[in-house]
Design a protein around this motif. Structure first.
Motif, mmCIF file in Angstrom:
data_model
loop_
_atom_site.group_PDB
_atom_site.id
_atom_site.type_symbol
_atom_site.label_atom_id
_atom_site.label_comp_id
_atom_site.label_asym_id
_atom_site.label_seq_id
_atom_site.Cartn_x
_atom_site.Cartn_y
_atom_site.Cartn_z
ATOM 1 N N ARG A 45 -0.282 34.301 4.030
ATOM 2 C CA ARG A 45 0.531 33.532 4.958
ATOM 3 C C ARG A 45 -0.128 32.185 5.291
ATOM 4 O O ARG A 45 0.551 31.162 5.417
ATOM 5 C CB ARG A 45 0.765 34.345 6.242
ATOM 6 N N VAL A 46 -1.436 32.195 5.431
ATOM 7 C CA VAL A 46 -2.134 30.954 5.784
ATOM 8 C C VAL A 46 -2.145 29.985 4.615
ATOM 9 O O VAL A 46 -1.781 28.805 4.750
ATOM 10 C CB VAL A 46 -3.575 31.264 6.248
ATOM 11 N N PHE A 47 -2.597 30.453 3.435
ATOM 12 C CA PHE A 47 -2.707 29.557 2.287
ATOM 13 C C PHE A 47 -1.333 29.205 1.684
ATOM 14 O O PHE A 47 -1.235 28.231 0.940
ATOM 15 C CB PHE A 47 -3.597 30.176 1.207
ATOM 16 N N GLY A 48 -0.336 29.969 2.020
ATOM 17 C CA GLY A 48 1.005 29.648 1.509
ATOM 18 C C GLY A 48 1.859 28.915 2.516
ATOM 19 O O GLY A 48 3.044 28.663 2.240
ATOM 20 N N SER A 49 1.299 28.548 3.644
ATOM 21 C CA SER A 49 2.073 27.839 4.661
ATOM 22 C C SER A 49 2.408 26.428 4.203
ATOM 23 O O SER A 49 1.654 25.800 3.433
ATOM 24 C CB SER A 49 1.307 27.791 5.971
ATOM 25 N N ALA A 50 3.528 25.906 4.699
ATOM 26 C CA ALA A 50 3.957 24.557 4.323
ATOM 27 C C ALA A 50 2.970 23.517 4.842
ATOM 28 O O ALA A 50 2.718 22.495 4.166
ATOM 29 C CB ALA A 50 5.373 24.304 4.874
ATOM 30 N N GLN A 51 2.394 23.742 6.023
ATOM 31 C CA GLN A 51 1.470 22.761 6.576
ATOM 32 C C GLN A 51 0.236 22.575 5.682
ATOM 33 O O GLN A 51 -0.201 21.443 5.421
ATOM 34 C CB GLN A 51 1.028 23.184 7.982
ATOM 35 N N LEU A 52 -0.310 23.690 5.211
ATOM 36 C CA LEU A 52 -1.533 23.578 4.410
ATOM 37 C C LEU A 52 -1.242 22.998 3.029
ATOM 38 O O LEU A 52 -2.069 22.260 2.467
ATOM 39 C CB LEU A 52 -2.201 24.956 4.281
ATOM 40 N N ILE A 53 -0.087 23.301 2.483
ATOM 41 C CA ILE A 53 0.263 22.722 1.182
ATOM 42 C C ILE A 53 0.467 21.218 1.312
ATOM 43 O O ILE A 53 0.038 20.427 0.442
ATOM 44 C CB ILE A 53 1.523 23.405 0.621
ATOM 45 N N VAL A 54 1.106 20.785 2.419
ATOM 46 C CA VAL A 54 1.255 19.350 2.667
ATOM 47 C C VAL A 54 -0.121 18.687 2.805
ATOM 48 O O VAL A 54 -0.351 17.589 2.299
ATOM 49 C CB VAL A 54 2.115 19.118 3.920
ATOM 50 N N ALA A 55 -1.048 19.372 3.478
ATOM 51 C CA ALA A 55 -2.398 18.832 3.638
ATOM 52 C C ALA A 55 -3.084 18.683 2.291
ATOM 53 O O ALA A 55 -3.817 17.707 2.037
ATOM 54 C CB ALA A 55 -3.204 19.745 4.550
ATOM 55 N N LEU A 56 -2.860 19.617 1.374
ATOM 56 C CA LEU A 56 -3.447 19.537 0.041
ATOM 57 C C LEU A 56 -2.944 18.306 -0.708
ATOM 58 O O LEU A 56 -3.747 17.546 -1.288
ATOM 59 C CB LEU A 56 -3.116 20.805 -0.738
ATOM 60 N N VAL A 57 -1.660 18.093 -0.696
ATOM 61 C CA VAL A 57 -1.091 16.965 -1.438
ATOM 62 C C VAL A 57 -1.531 15.632 -0.822
ATOM 63 O O VAL A 57 -1.922 14.685 -1.526
ATOM 64 C CB VAL A 57 0.445 17.078 -1.469
ATOM 65 N N LEU A 58 -1.467 15.531 0.518
ATOM 66 C CA LEU A 58 -1.839 14.288 1.174
ATOM 67 C C LEU A 58 -3.321 13.971 0.993
ATOM 68 O O LEU A 58 -3.708 12.804 0.862
ATOM 69 C CB LEU A 58 -1.481 14.367 2.657
ATOM 70 N N ALA A 59 -4.167 14.999 1.010
ATOM 71 C CA ALA A 59 -5.601 14.777 0.840
ATOM 72 C C ALA A 59 -5.893 14.155 -0.517
ATOM 73 O O ALA A 59 -6.740 13.249 -0.652
ATOM 74 C CB ALA A 59 -6.348 16.092 1.001
#
Length: 279
Positions: free
Chosen positions: A218-232
């Motif tokens: 749930r944590v690693f598949g959350s939309a917030q963390l995926i957005v953080a990955l792309v933006l980083a």
């Protein structure tokens, strides 16, 4: 020759008439004969010679003491120095040593740009999440305010700021391709560390295996963390290119200053050799 006459009276002196020396010439001497049995030993009593005991003389050994020869100190004759040579030796020439130019780095600028990139990352993160909230049809004010106060926002921003700054310190004056490849590492590390911190905060260690796996998914598949990955990845790439551009200028400046320093040293050496040809 007159024969001697025996004296009649022993008390009377015997008068010997002198005989001329010429009368003795050619005359054999008269030796009175003495019978063997008439020889009488004049020694009345025999003399007994007592043996003399000679005591042995003990000769003490003489120990010869070693003679230590004193070292011979060589006498060095002082060199004859003329007054001109002495004056030349006393002459002291002070030459200021050339200081090479300091090597300029790009670390401070890289850290500063990385922190600015972290601010840009946070603003873009908020903007993308706001768009997603609006697409989902939820209340923008309430949902966005809750997001800004959650770990899902602060943890990725903080992790990105630390990771990007460390990467800028490491690459220093590296070329643009180093930042292009490094942006991938910055994004992956930001994603993994942020998800791990959020999962630990949710107490994944104390959960059962099934609950732990579900929480991590749930944590690693959350939309917030995926957005953080792309933006980083994107922010690290573009701000990294800015750091690389200045790093290229710093390297060119270092090369130019070093070349000028070498030329200055060569000119001073040539001038000194012209002024002191004997040296």
């Amino acid at each position: 020759m007159a024969e001697p006459t025996e004296p009649q009276n022993p008390d009377e002196p015997v008068v010997v008439e002198p005989v001329p020396a010429a009368a003795h010439l050619g005359v054999d001497p008269v030796v009175p004969e003495v019978a063997d049995d008439a020889a009488v030993d004049d020694v009345a009593e025999p003399v007994v010679v007592e043996p003399v005991t000679v005591e042995p003389v003990t000769v003490e050994p003489v120990t010869a003491e070693p003679v230590v020869a004193e070292p011979v100190v060589p006498v060095v004759a002082a060199p004859v120095v003329s007054e001109a040579d002495a004056a030349a030796a006393r002459e002291v020439v002070y030459v200021q040593a050339a200081t090479p130019p300091p090597t300029r780095h790009n670390r401070g600028f890289g850290v500063l740009i990385s922190l600015l990139g972290a601010v840009a990352f946070a603003l873009l993160y908020i903007a993308v999440i706001a768009v997603l909230i609006a697409i989902a049809g939820a209340s923008l004010d309430a949902t966005l305010s809750s997001f800004l106060q959650s770990m899902a926002f602060w943890v990725p921003v903080a992790v990105y700021a630390v990771v990007s700054s460390l990467f800028a310190l490491i690459v220093n004056r590296a070329a643009w391709w180093a930042h292009a490849l490094g942006s991938l590492f910055v994004a992956v590390i930001t994603y993994g560390v942020s998800g791990g911190i959020v999962a630990l905060a949710l107490g994944v260690i104390g959960m059962t295996p099934d609950e732990g796996v579900a929480t991590l998914g749930r944590v690693f598949g959350s939309a917030q963390l995926i957005v953080a990955l792309v933006l980083a990845r994107e922010v690290a790439l573009w701000f990294g290119l800015a750091i690389a551009a200045r790093g290229r200028r710093v390297k060119e400046r270092n090369v130019a200053e070093r070349a000028a320093f070498d030329q200055s040293v060569a000119d001073r050496r040539a001038e000194y050799e012209r002024a002191h040809p004997s040296a």
